[in-house]
Design an enzyme around this catalytic site. Structure first.
Site, PDB file in Angstrom:
ATOM      1  N   ILE A  83       0.830  -1.224   0.000  1.00 12.05           N
ATOM      2  CA  ILE A  83       0.000   0.000   0.000  1.00 12.05           C
ATOM      3  C   ILE A  83       0.858   1.265   0.000  1.00 12.05           C
ATOM      4  O   ILE A  83       0.439   2.306  -0.507  1.00 12.05           O
ATOM      5  CB  ILE A  83      -0.952  -0.011   1.224  1.00 12.05           C
ATOM      6  CG1 ILE A  83      -2.008   1.092   1.149  1.00 12.05           C
ATOM      7  CG2 ILE A  83      -0.187   0.121   2.550  1.00 12.05           C
ATOM      8  CD1 ILE A  83      -3.165   0.760   0.301  1.00 12.05           C
ATOM      9  N   GLN A 143       4.053   3.113  -5.059  1.00 16.02           N
ATOM     10  CA  GLN A 143       3.446   3.903  -6.142  1.00 16.02           C
ATOM     11  C   GLN A 143       2.057   3.357  -6.506  1.00 16.02           C
ATOM     12  O   GLN A 143       1.055   4.082  -6.482  1.00 16.02           O
ATOM     13  CB  GLN A 143       4.344   3.844  -7.381  1.00 16.02           C
ATOM     14  CG  GLN A 143       3.659   4.340  -8.647  1.00 16.02           C
ATOM     15  CD  GLN A 143       4.508   4.140  -9.893  1.00 16.02           C
ATOM     16  OE1 GLN A 143       5.194   5.073 -10.310  1.00 16.02           O
ATOM     17  NE2 GLN A 143       4.472   2.970 -10.504  1.00 16.02           N
ATOM     18  N   SER A 170       5.121  -9.287 -13.921  1.00  8.85           N
ATOM     19  CA  SER A 170       6.024  -8.297 -14.505  1.00  8.85           C
ATOM     20  C   SER A 170       6.520  -8.753 -15.869  1.00  8.85           C
ATOM     21  O   SER A 170       6.657  -9.956 -16.132  1.00  8.85           O
ATOM     22  CB  SER A 170       7.219  -8.122 -13.561  1.00  8.85           C
ATOM     23  OG  SER A 170       8.271  -7.469 -14.219  1.00  8.85           O
ATOM     24  N   GLU A 225       9.420  -8.581 -16.584  1.00  4.02           N
ATOM     25  CA  GLU A 225      10.692  -9.248 -16.259  1.00  4.02           C
ATOM     26  C   GLU A 225      10.523 -10.766 -16.285  1.00  4.02           C
ATOM     27  O   GLU A 225      11.506 -11.492 -16.323  1.00  4.02           O
ATOM     28  CB  GLU A 225      11.170  -8.830 -14.871  1.00  4.02           C
ATOM     29  CG  GLU A 225      11.750  -7.442 -14.803  1.00  4.02           C
ATOM     30  CD  GLU A 225      13.062  -7.315 -15.548  1.00  4.02           C
ATOM     31  OE1 GLU A 225      13.928  -8.183 -15.396  1.00  4.02           O
ATOM     32  OE2 GLU A 225      13.211  -6.323 -16.295  1.00  4.02           O
ATOM     33  N   TYR A 260      14.289 -11.620  -9.322  1.00  2.00           N
ATOM     34  CA  TYR A 260      12.983 -10.940  -9.308  1.00  2.00           C
ATOM     35  C   TYR A 260      12.050 -11.603 -10.319  1.00  2.00           C
ATOM     36  O   TYR A 260      10.923 -11.992  -9.999  1.00  2.00           O
ATOM     37  CB  TYR A 260      13.202  -9.467  -9.645  1.00  2.00           C
ATOM     38  CG  TYR A 260      11.951  -8.646  -9.875  1.00  2.00           C
ATOM     39  CD1 TYR A 260      11.416  -7.867  -8.864  1.00  2.00           C
ATOM     40  CD2 TYR A 260      11.325  -8.619 -11.124  1.00  2.00           C
ATOM     41  CE1 TYR A 260      10.275  -7.087  -9.076  1.00  2.00           C
ATOM     42  CE2 TYR A 260      10.190  -7.856 -11.346  1.00  2.00           C
ATOM     43  CZ  TYR A 260       9.672  -7.097 -10.321  1.00  2.00           C
ATOM     44  OH  TYR A 260       8.544  -6.329 -10.544  1.00  2.00           O
ATOM     45  N   LYS A 265       8.610 -13.879  -9.706  1.00  2.00           N
ATOM     46  CA  LYS A 265       7.315 -13.497 -10.284  1.00  2.00           C
ATOM     47  C   LYS A 265       6.754 -14.628 -11.160  1.00  2.00           C
ATOM     48  O   LYS A 265       5.543 -14.805 -11.242  1.00  2.00           O
ATOM     49  CB  LYS A 265       7.461 -12.209 -11.107  1.00  2.00           C
ATOM     50  CG  LYS A 265       7.773 -10.964 -10.276  1.00  2.00           C
ATOM     51  CD  LYS A 265       6.520 -10.358  -9.672  1.00  2.00           C
ATOM     52  CE  LYS A 265       6.769  -8.987  -9.046  1.00  2.00           C
ATOM     53  NZ  LYS A 265       5.592  -8.487  -8.320  1.00  2.00           N
ATOM     54  N   ARG A 302       6.874   7.713  -8.557  1.00  2.00           N
ATOM     55  CA  ARG A 302       7.907   6.706  -8.808  1.00  2.00           C
ATOM     56  C   ARG A 302       9.173   7.063  -8.032  1.00  2.00           C
ATOM     57  O   ARG A 302       9.560   8.243  -7.947  1.00  2.00           O
ATOM     58  CB  ARG A 302       8.193   6.695 -10.305  1.00  2.00           C
ATOM     59  CG  ARG A 302       9.145   5.633 -10.762  1.00  2.00           C
ATOM     60  CD  ARG A 302       8.607   4.254 -10.606  1.00  2.00           C
ATOM     61  NE  ARG A 302       8.982   3.407 -11.740  1.00  2.00           N
ATOM     62  CZ  ARG A 302       8.974   2.098 -11.690  1.00  2.00           C
ATOM     63  NH1 ARG A 302       8.609   1.464 -10.589  1.00  2.00           N
ATOM     64  NH2 ARG A 302       9.303   1.391 -12.744  1.00  2.00           N
TER      65      ARG A 302
END
Ligand code: NDP
Length: 323
Positions: free
Chosen positions: A10, A13, A124, A126, A148, A152, A183
């Site tokens: 929360i 961004q 993502s 990614e 990362y 994901k 950001r």
């Protein structure tokens, strides 16, 4: 009675933009904070008195279970995780624990407390990692190249399996890079818009950047959280690529940002090869035809407008800080 939404991440961004959207839709919004005392509340500050904040630890199965029991949400949006991808090489175990296994802990908590809870996981681009095809869609194979991205992918597979095997309403938004005035400055778009504002106001001279030909599919966070919300309002759960479908280079970003404040970027920007990223992928671009056709979603803010919005916000903020 108003619908209840639980939002992890929360304080980030997307947390701000999603909470704002949900509050406007009349939801009761519960934001999950992590136990560490290092939270930055500046982003959600304007909304804080309308949110209920609850502390839980995605690395702890019992904590996640108690969170879901206590909040009893209708919808859960999982935005939590360190979004700065290179950090995952420093903390690969944490990345896997929070962004991979943490998602299974949430799914298990949903399955055992109330399987009717709808779940949105933020995946993502990614996850695609090394790609052979451009643009990427929901059927493009995942070949992540960072801890990362790997975490994901694990999470997206868990979501798809809980959906198939347990019948949960669980979806992954395969989100490409998205930005906003909120950001973090570690990301290049904000780094550039902040520098353009500071140079314009005479507070900075130079901006040093890496590969000016690096290109990204950059969108606006406000548009992307709207897609996430729309995904949970459908009759059936599914995964969607959320992107703009357009790619722009860092050079164009710099031209736009400096041009917007009437500066010639070539006078102020220096290129330093030490900032080149060896794994800099310039082939990531999302195919949003499925989101357009089946969700009825399209991005509303386009690249130039996004850059101008961020430069204007940085100008206003820097002016306020210095007067
Ligand atoms: P931010 O970095 O702005 O926010 C991340 C949020 O996750 C913060 O609330 C942060 O809390 C929280 N968080 C970080 N680490 C942990 C942890 N170990 N346990 C619990 N919470 C944690 O990211 P965004 O809002 O931009 O991104 C939201 C999600 O979308 C993330 O999962 C990100 O990976 C994903 N995503 C983002 C993209 C983008 O371009 N923005 C692109 C694709 C995916 P705290 O304040 O305590 O640090």
């Amino acid at each position: 009675m108003s619908r209840r939404a639980l939002v992890t991440g929360i304080t980030g961004q997307d947390g701000y933009y999603l909470a704002d959207l949900l509050l406007k839709q009349g939801y009761s919004v519960f934001g999950m904070l992590r136990p560490e005392l290092r939270q930055d509340f500046s982003r959600i500050g304007p909304l804080e008195d309308r949110l209920s904040l609850v502390v839980a630890d995605l690395r702890d199965r019992q904590s996640v279970l108690e969170l879901v029991e206590r909040v009893a949400p209708d919808e859960i949006y999982n935005l939590a995780g360190n979004s700065f991808v290179p950090d995952s090489w420093q903390e690969p175990i944490e990345a896997g624990d929070v962004m991979g296994l943490g998602v299974v802990r949430l799914l298990e908590a949903i399955r055992t407390t109330n399987p009717a809870i709808r779940f949105l996981q933020v995946g993502s681009s990614e996850m695609f990692g090394q790609v052979d095809e451009e643009p990427q869609n929901e059927r493009t194979p995942f070949r992540p190249r960072t801890p990362y991205g790997a975490a994901k992918v694990f999470a997206a597979n868990a979501v798809a399996n809980f959906r198939r095997h347990h019948g949960l309403f669980a979806c992954t938004a395969i989100a490409f890079t998205h930005e906003s005035p909120l950001r973090n400055k570690r990301f290049v778009v904000r780094k550039v818009t902040d520098a353009a504002a500071r140079i314009k106001l005479g507070l900075q001279d130079k901006l040093v950047l890496g590969n000016m030909d690096a290109a990204r599919d950059w969108g606006f966070a406000g548009d992307y959280v709207r897609a996430m919300w729309m995904m949970l309002q459908r009759d059936a759960a599914d995964d969607f690529v959320v992107a703009t479908g357009e790619k722009h280079t860092v050079r164009r970003l710099v031209e736009q940002a400096f041009g917007h404040v009437g500066l010639d970027w070539q006078t102020h920007v220096e290129v330093d090869p030490q900032f080149f990223r060896p794994e800099d992928s310039t082939t990531l671009r999302g195919d949003i035809r499925k989101a357009q056709a089946e969700l009825g979603w399209s991005p509303e803010v386009h690249f130039d407008g996004l850059v101008r919005m961020m430069v204007d916000a940085d100008l206003e903020r820097v002016r306020a800080e210095t007067t």
